[in-house]
Design a protein around this motif. Sequence first.
Motif, PDB file in Angstrom:
ATOM      1  N   VAL A  81       0.846  -1.208  -0.097  1.00  0.00           N
ATOM      2  CA  VAL A  81      -0.042  -0.012  -0.086  1.00  0.00           C
ATOM      3  C   VAL A  81       1.045   1.385   0.143  1.00  0.00           C
ATOM      4  O   VAL A  81       0.392   2.141  -0.640  1.00  0.00           O
ATOM      5  N   GLY A  82       1.831   1.178   0.959  1.00  0.00           N
ATOM      6  CA  GLY A  82       2.870   2.499   0.796  1.00  0.00           C
ATOM      7  C   GLY A  82       3.453   2.711  -0.380  1.00  0.00           C
ATOM      8  O   GLY A  82       3.322   3.927  -0.709  1.00  0.00           O
ATOM      9  N   GLN A  83       3.906   1.675  -1.099  1.00  0.00           N
ATOM     10  CA  GLN A  83       4.610   1.966  -2.510  1.00  0.00           C
ATOM     11  C   GLN A  83       3.553   2.354  -3.397  1.00  0.00           C
ATOM     12  O   GLN A  83       3.941   3.131  -4.327  1.00  0.00           O
ATOM     13  N   THR A  84       2.275   1.867  -3.471  1.00  0.00           N
ATOM     14  CA  THR A  84       1.147   2.361  -4.386  1.00  0.00           C
ATOM     15  C   THR A  84       0.989   3.823  -4.076  1.00  0.00           C
ATOM     16  O   THR A  84       0.872   4.626  -4.900  1.00  0.00           O
ATOM     17  N   TYR A  85       0.854   4.075  -2.774  1.00  0.00           N
ATOM     18  CA  TYR A  85       0.566   5.644  -2.576  1.00  0.00           C
ATOM     19  C   TYR A  85       1.904   6.388  -3.067  1.00  0.00           C
ATOM     20  O   TYR A  85       1.538   7.436  -3.539  1.00  0.00           O
ATOM     21  N   HIS A  89       1.737  10.046  -6.294  1.00  0.00           N
ATOM     22  CA  HIS A  89       1.600  11.572  -5.992  1.00  0.00           C
ATOM     23  C   HIS A  89       1.657  12.348  -7.166  1.00  0.00           C
ATOM     24  O   HIS A  89       0.998  13.293  -7.247  1.00  0.00           O
ATOM     25  N   TRP A  90       2.737  12.159  -8.161  1.00  0.00           N
ATOM     26  CA  TRP A  90       2.978  12.813  -9.311  1.00  0.00           C
ATOM     27  C   TRP A  90       1.621  12.726 -10.367  1.00  0.00           C
ATOM     28  O   TRP A  90       1.322  13.525 -10.967  1.00  0.00           O
ATOM     29  N   PRO A  91       1.060  11.567 -10.536  1.00  0.00           N
ATOM     30  CA  PRO A  91       0.164  11.248 -11.438  1.00  0.00           C
ATOM     31  C   PRO A  91      -1.144  12.036 -10.831  1.00  0.00           C
ATOM     32  O   PRO A  91      -1.852  12.455 -11.519  1.00  0.00           O
ATOM     33  N   VAL A  92      -1.345  12.125  -9.588  1.00  0.00           N
ATOM     34  CA  VAL A  92      -2.479  12.892  -8.938  1.00  0.00           C
ATOM     35  C   VAL A  92      -2.535  14.195  -8.999  1.00  0.00           C
ATOM     36  O   VAL A  92      -3.405  14.844  -9.300  1.00  0.00           O
ATOM     37  N   LEU A  93      -1.211  15.003  -9.093  1.00  0.00           N
ATOM     38  CA  LEU A  93      -0.907  16.315  -9.336  1.00  0.00           C
ATOM     39  C   LEU A  93      -1.162  16.759 -10.740  1.00  0.00           C
ATOM     40  O   LEU A  93      -2.043  17.777 -11.110  1.00  0.00           O
ATOM     41  N   VAL A  94      -0.851  15.841 -11.685  1.00  0.00           N
ATOM     42  CA  VAL A  94      -1.144  16.230 -13.144  1.00  0.00           C
ATOM     43  C   VAL A  94      -2.468  15.992 -13.492  1.00  0.00           C
ATOM     44  O   VAL A  94      -3.112  16.971 -13.956  1.00  0.00           O
ATOM     45  N   LEU A  95      -2.951  15.019 -13.061  1.00  0.00           N
ATOM     46  CA  LEU A  95      -4.515  14.786 -13.530  1.00  0.00           C
ATOM     47  C   LEU A  95      -5.496  15.619 -12.720  1.00  0.00           C
ATOM     48  O   LEU A  95      -6.467  16.028 -13.439  1.00  0.00           O
ATOM     49  N   ALA A  96      -5.215  16.086 -11.494  1.00  0.00           N
ATOM     50  CA  ALA A  96      -6.164  17.202 -10.769  1.00  0.00           C
ATOM     51  C   ALA A  96      -5.804  18.616 -11.411  1.00  0.00           C
ATOM     52  O   ALA A  96      -6.893  19.119 -11.586  1.00  0.00           O
ATOM     53  N   CYS A  97      -4.694  18.868 -11.906  1.00  0.00           N
ATOM     54  CA  CYS A  97      -4.338  20.029 -12.572  1.00  0.00           C
ATOM     55  C   CYS A  97      -5.045  20.070 -13.879  1.00  0.00           C
ATOM     56  O   CYS A  97      -5.738  21.049 -14.187  1.00  0.00           O
ATOM     57  N   LEU A  98      -5.204  19.179 -14.667  1.00  0.00           N
ATOM     58  CA  LEU A  98      -5.932  18.832 -15.891  1.00  0.00           C
ATOM     59  C   LEU A  98      -7.597  19.140 -15.885  1.00  0.00           C
ATOM     60  O   LEU A  98      -8.328  19.533 -16.310  1.00  0.00           O
ATOM     61  N   THR A 129      -5.557   1.344 -10.835  1.00  0.00           N
ATOM     62  CA  THR A 129      -5.299  -0.097 -11.659  1.00  0.00           C
ATOM     63  C   THR A 129      -3.461   0.322 -12.050  1.00  0.00           C
ATOM     64  O   THR A 129      -2.756  -0.624 -11.689  1.00  0.00           O
ATOM     65  N   GLY A 130      -3.501   1.325 -12.602  1.00  0.00           N
ATOM     66  CA  GLY A 130      -2.061   1.691 -13.022  1.00  0.00           C
ATOM     67  C   GLY A 130      -0.911   1.445 -12.071  1.00  0.00           C
ATOM     68  O   GLY A 130       0.327   1.063 -12.205  1.00  0.00           O
ATOM     69  N   ALA A 131      -1.445   2.147 -10.764  1.00  0.00           N
ATOM     70  CA  ALA A 131      -0.327   2.352  -9.701  1.00  0.00           C
ATOM     71  C   ALA A 131      -0.091   0.958  -9.225  1.00  0.00           C
ATOM     72  O   ALA A 131       1.141   0.476  -9.064  1.00  0.00           O
ATOM     73  N   ILE A 132      -0.932  -0.006  -9.079  1.00  0.00           N
ATOM     74  CA  ILE A 132      -0.898  -1.230  -8.622  1.00  0.00           C
ATOM     75  C   ILE A 132      -0.050  -2.117  -9.512  1.00  0.00           C
ATOM     76  O   ILE A 132       1.010  -2.875  -9.199  1.00  0.00           O
ATOM     77  N   LEU A 133      -0.138  -2.121 -10.808  1.00  0.00           N
ATOM     78  CA  LEU A 133       0.652  -2.679 -11.802  1.00  0.00           C
ATOM     79  C   LEU A 133       1.892  -2.151 -11.893  1.00  0.00           C
ATOM     80  O   LEU A 133       2.756  -3.039 -12.101  1.00  0.00           O
ATOM     81  N   THR A 162       6.932   9.874  -0.332  1.00  0.00           N
ATOM     82  CA  THR A 162       7.598  10.755  -1.256  1.00  0.00           C
ATOM     83  C   THR A 162       7.230  12.121  -1.369  1.00  0.00           C
ATOM     84  O   THR A 162       7.324  12.755  -2.324  1.00  0.00           O
ATOM     85  N   TRP A 163       5.946  12.445  -0.484  1.00  0.00           N
ATOM     86  CA  TRP A 163       5.407  13.611  -0.489  1.00  0.00           C
ATOM     87  C   TRP A 163       5.952  14.635  -0.395  1.00  0.00           C
ATOM     88  O   TRP A 163       5.492  15.794  -0.789  1.00  0.00           O
ATOM     89  N   ILE A 164       7.009  14.568   0.438  1.00  0.00           N
ATOM     90  CA  ILE A 164       7.881  15.917   0.446  1.00  0.00           C
ATOM     91  C   ILE A 164       8.720  16.556  -0.545  1.00  0.00           C
ATOM     92  O   ILE A 164       8.784  17.802  -0.851  1.00  0.00           O
ATOM     93  N   LEU A 165       8.765  15.625  -1.660  1.00  0.00           N
ATOM     94  CA  LEU A 165       9.015  16.123  -3.014  1.00  0.00           C
ATOM     95  C   LEU A 165       8.162  17.023  -3.710  1.00  0.00           C
ATOM     96  O   LEU A 165       8.342  18.202  -3.970  1.00  0.00           O
ATOM     97  N   VAL A 166       6.967  16.527  -3.611  1.00  0.00           N
ATOM     98  CA  VAL A 166       5.673  17.383  -4.196  1.00  0.00           C
ATOM     99  C   VAL A 166       5.542  18.666  -3.228  1.00  0.00           C
ATOM    100  O   VAL A 166       5.227  19.752  -3.847  1.00  0.00           O
ATOM    101  N   THR A 167       5.684  18.616  -1.876  1.00  0.00           N
ATOM    102  CA  THR A 167       5.335  19.719  -1.076  1.00  0.00           C
ATOM    103  C   THR A 167       6.465  20.623  -1.552  1.00  0.00           C
ATOM    104  O   THR A 167       6.214  21.903  -1.349  1.00  0.00           O
ATOM    105  N   MET A 168       7.812  20.278  -1.829  1.00  0.00           N
ATOM    106  CA  MET A 168       8.665  21.268  -2.048  1.00  0.00           C
ATOM    107  C   MET A 168       8.293  22.185  -3.263  1.00  0.00           C
ATOM    108  O   MET A 168       8.660  23.347  -3.339  1.00  0.00           O
TER     109      MET A 168
END
Length: 291
Positions: A81-85, A89-98, A129-133, A162-168
């Motif tokens: 679960v941790g690796q999936t989360y 982070h980055w796909p969520v940022l891109v898709l939410a922006c779109l 699905t993509g994150a799990i794969l 790895t959320w710290i990278l997004v936060t920075m």
Amino acid sequence: MNTSILSILLGLCGKCLLNWAIVLHQRKNILRSFIGVLSLSLSLIDTLMTLSVTTLHIQRDAKLMGIRVTRHHICMSLQIVGQTYNALHWPVLVLACLDHNWALSRRLESGSIRAAQLINLVSVSVLWTGAILYVFLFSGFLPVLGEDNPSLLHQCWLFSSTWILVTMVLYLIVVCAVLYVGFSTHRGRDLRRLTRNLMKTQTEIKYGRVQQVLGVWLSNWAVFLVFICICLMVPVEIPAHLGLNVPWLCFLNSFLIGVASCSSATVSQTTETPGLSTIDSFCDWELCLDI
């Protein structure tokens, strides 16, 4: 990082309570944005994970469909679960922006609202699905399990978030916005003194909008921003299964709405787009529309 199972349970329970409190707060419009649908799915997954970990911790040994399940499976499932989360982070940022740019560029009629909800549901399903794969097929993930007897296992090795990278990155954008507003305000005063022109230029309108958007956003998220700043300064590792949570997604949602509002081509596009409050239950973006 090694963490006791009791600490893991307390963290999961606290996260679930906070997740569901925010989801229920915005339940009326939860399906109208990509972040809202993702928040709902994340709350469901975290709840399922909490119940599973609690059951295995209490029973210590159980059988599921003829397979023996022990505390080692607690650690392995938390690592997965941790690796999936971390991968999200980055796909969520891109898709939410779109998603926000699309929402701010169109008037949402009843038919398009239903279409947007369907698109959000499909997007979130594909994202999970993509994150799990990715975790199982491409990330080279290998679970780290102890050699202790399962009944004597009291700690799990967990991956860090790895959320710290997004936060920075977000902090850099906020700092640039603050500097831009300060510089433009000072420059605008000098220009008005020289020209005595009462007509607003396009530049003045632009930095005026940035100033108002920044004010509305900071008035709601300043405390959370300070908390994140403290987390960045204090060398504390955050487990990956806690790094992606609904409060963080709501913070990201408000931030991206502000960025999309500032980057829209004209003021009329933003003022004609209804329902900003339906995709963000925390910031009153209507205050930014009269610029």
